[in-house]
Design an enzyme around this catalytic site. Structure first.
Site, short mmCIF file in Angstrom:
data_model
loop_
_atom_site.label_atom_id
_atom_site.label_comp_id
_atom_site.label_asym_id
_atom_site.label_seq_id
_atom_site.Cartn_x
_atom_site.Cartn_y
_atom_site.Cartn_z
N TYR A 1 0.80 -1.23 0.00
CA TYR A 1 0.00 0.00 0.00
C TYR A 1 0.83 1.28 0.00
O TYR A 1 0.39 2.31 0.49
CB TYR A 1 -0.95 0.00 1.21
CG TYR A 1 -2.07 -1.02 1.11
CD1 TYR A 1 -2.35 -1.68 -0.08
CD2 TYR A 1 -2.86 -1.32 2.21
CE1 TYR A 1 -3.36 -2.61 -0.17
CE2 TYR A 1 -3.90 -2.26 2.13
CZ TYR A 1 -4.14 -2.89 0.93
OH TYR A 1 -5.16 -3.81 0.84
N LYS B 1 4.11 -14.97 2.66
CA LYS B 1 4.08 -15.85 1.49
C LYS B 1 5.52 -15.99 0.98
O LYS B 1 5.83 -15.68 -0.18
CB LYS B 1 3.13 -15.24 0.44
CG LYS B 1 2.83 -16.13 -0.75
CD LYS B 1 1.93 -17.31 -0.44
CE LYS B 1 1.73 -18.13 -1.70
NZ LYS B 1 1.01 -19.40 -1.45
N ASP C 1 -2.21 -18.02 2.46
CA ASP C 1 -3.34 -18.79 1.92
C ASP C 1 -3.78 -19.88 2.89
O ASP C 1 -4.98 -20.08 3.13
CB ASP C 1 -3.01 -19.37 0.53
CG ASP C 1 -1.62 -19.98 0.44
OD1 ASP C 1 -0.84 -19.85 1.42
OD2 ASP C 1 -1.30 -20.58 -0.59
N ASP D 1 -4.93 -6.63 5.97
CA ASP D 1 -6.20 -6.01 5.58
C ASP D 1 -7.22 -7.10 5.27
O ASP D 1 -8.36 -7.07 5.75
CB ASP D 1 -5.95 -5.13 4.34
CG ASP D 1 -7.13 -4.22 4.04
OD1 ASP D 1 -8.04 -4.12 4.88
OD2 ASP D 1 -7.13 -3.61 2.95
N ASP E 1 -10.54 -8.57 7.81
CA ASP E 1 -11.95 -8.59 7.40
C ASP E 1 -12.51 -10.01 7.48
O ASP E 1 -13.68 -10.20 7.84
CB ASP E 1 -12.12 -8.05 5.97
CG ASP E 1 -12.30 -6.53 5.96
OD1 ASP E 1 -11.93 -5.89 6.96
OD2 ASP E 1 -12.82 -5.99 4.97
MG MG Z 1 -10.25 -3.22 4.89
#
Ligand code: MG
Ligand code: NAI
Length: 335
Positions: A119, A171, A206, A230, A234
């Site tokens: 990001y 990863k 994963d 992120d 969620d």
């Molecule tokens: Mg979010």
């Protein structure tokens, strides 16, 4: 005395903030509130969504409570995170009674790196000879400094909160250099906590996404990079119930900001329908951050009681109480 910056923002942000302050009042803490403007309404009024004055209020505070902003949310909250260098994003995955989550026995913390990774905003188009866009790339930055800081935070959090295990998520099999570095640093920090009897394990992201569904009870603290955090946080929210119940913290070295995960909810704003729980749980995270552990526990118990009684809860939880009524019920449980 604590200086608390209060930014209600837009829509239900204002309603849940009022509810949270009502409840905090009952704890008789030595809080001095300073209110700041930010968000869509602020932009309409002042031409900008986040005035310098508000940034200054937050910078001078011991901690900040943030409600929600509307369309300008990214300009406000992302900017505040950068200005304050709020490097750790904390999202608890905790089951509360009466929620419609998938599990009712979870209690772990996701610690997400908040300043770099995917990001950093460095994307480029790839063009052909005629200038047509034929693709795009995104740069992913992982530094030793930020990885160390976030892993340190996660292990210290585990130690301070009686947790026995930290899971590093990455990863590294594919992202050999970036996540290879993250994994290396994770185990460097883990070594320092061996004496504290805090176990370290690591999984690929994963696999973690699957384990969160198949055996979420096995997690205590998860630490990971920005994008993975992120997504997984969620997923964590989905495990334990609706948006009205999910708080978060953004922690920096000198300051911290606490906010519900939900937005300004224009569809229900102004109707007294907003569930104040996520905002109040964010305030509990603030109390913990400030070292007011007893107060945090007291308030958590009061919320638990109101949620498990299920009588004075908002519509999203199947009740018919207003935001204010639910806050009053929690307040009454305290006193
Ligand atoms: Mg979010
Ligand atoms: P939202 O979180 O505002 O609402 C999503 C759905 O959940 C809506 O149906 C809403 O009624 C419901 N909901 C949310 N919080 C609730 C609560 N406390 N009690 C009961 N129901 C609740 O997300 P949405 O609709 O995607 O975005 C609305 C606005 O909020 C947008 O302008 C967006 O930019 C902004 N937003 C701001 C955030 C922030 O300030 N951190 C985060 C997410 C969105």
């Amino acid at each position: 005395m604590y200086k608390i910056a209060v930014i209600p923002g837009d829509g239900i942000g204002k309603e849940v903030m009022e509810a949270a302050l009502t409840v905090l009042d009952a704890l008789n803490l030595d809080f001095e509130y300073e209110f700041g403007e930010a968000g869509d309404e602020c932009k309409e009024k002042n031409g900008i969504p986040l005035p310098q004055e508000t940034i200054d209020i937050v910078k001078k505070s011991d901690a900040c409570l943030f409600g929600a902003a509307g369309e300008t949310a990214a300009d406000v909250i992302v900017r505040l995170r950068q200005e304050m260098d709020l490097f750790a994003n904390l999202r608890p995955v905790k089951s509360y009674p009466g929620s419609n989550g998938l599990f009712d026995d979870l209690d772990f913390m996701i610690v997400r790196e908040n300043t770099e990774g995917m990001y950093i905003g460095k994307e480029e188009y790839i063009k052909d000879e005629s200038g047509n866009i034929i693709g795009a790339t995104a740069e992913r930055l992982i530094t030793r400094y930020a990885s160390k800081r976030i892993c340190e935070y996660a292990f210290k959090y585990a130690k301070d909160n009686g947790r026995k295990k930290v899971t590093g998520v990455h990863k590294a099999n594919v992202l050999k250099k970036t996540d290879g570095l993250f994994k290396e640093v994770f185990y460097e920090i883990a070594k320092k906590y061996e004496n504290e009897k805090i176990e370290a394990e690591d999984f690929y992201v994963d696999a973690t996404a699957m384990y969160l569904l198949t055996r979420p009870q096995s997690f205590e603290v998860i630490v990971t990079t920005n994008l993975f955090g992120d997504i997984l946080s969620d997923e964590g929210a989905g495990l334990v119930g609706g948006l009205g119940l999910i708080p978060s913290a953004n922690i920096g070295e000198k300051s911290a900001l606490f906010e519900p995960v939900h937005g300004s909810a224009p569809d229900i704003a102004g109707k007294g329908l907003a569930n104040p729980t996520a905002m109040i749980l964010s305030a509990i995270m603030m109390l913990e951050y400030l070292g007011e552990k007893e107060m945090a526990i007291k308030l958590d118990k009061a919320i638990l009681k109101v949620l498990s009684d299920g009588e004075t809860v908002t519509a999203d939880l199947g009740g018919n109480a207003t935001t204010t009524e639910m806050a009053e019920a929690i307040k009454n449980e305290i006193s």
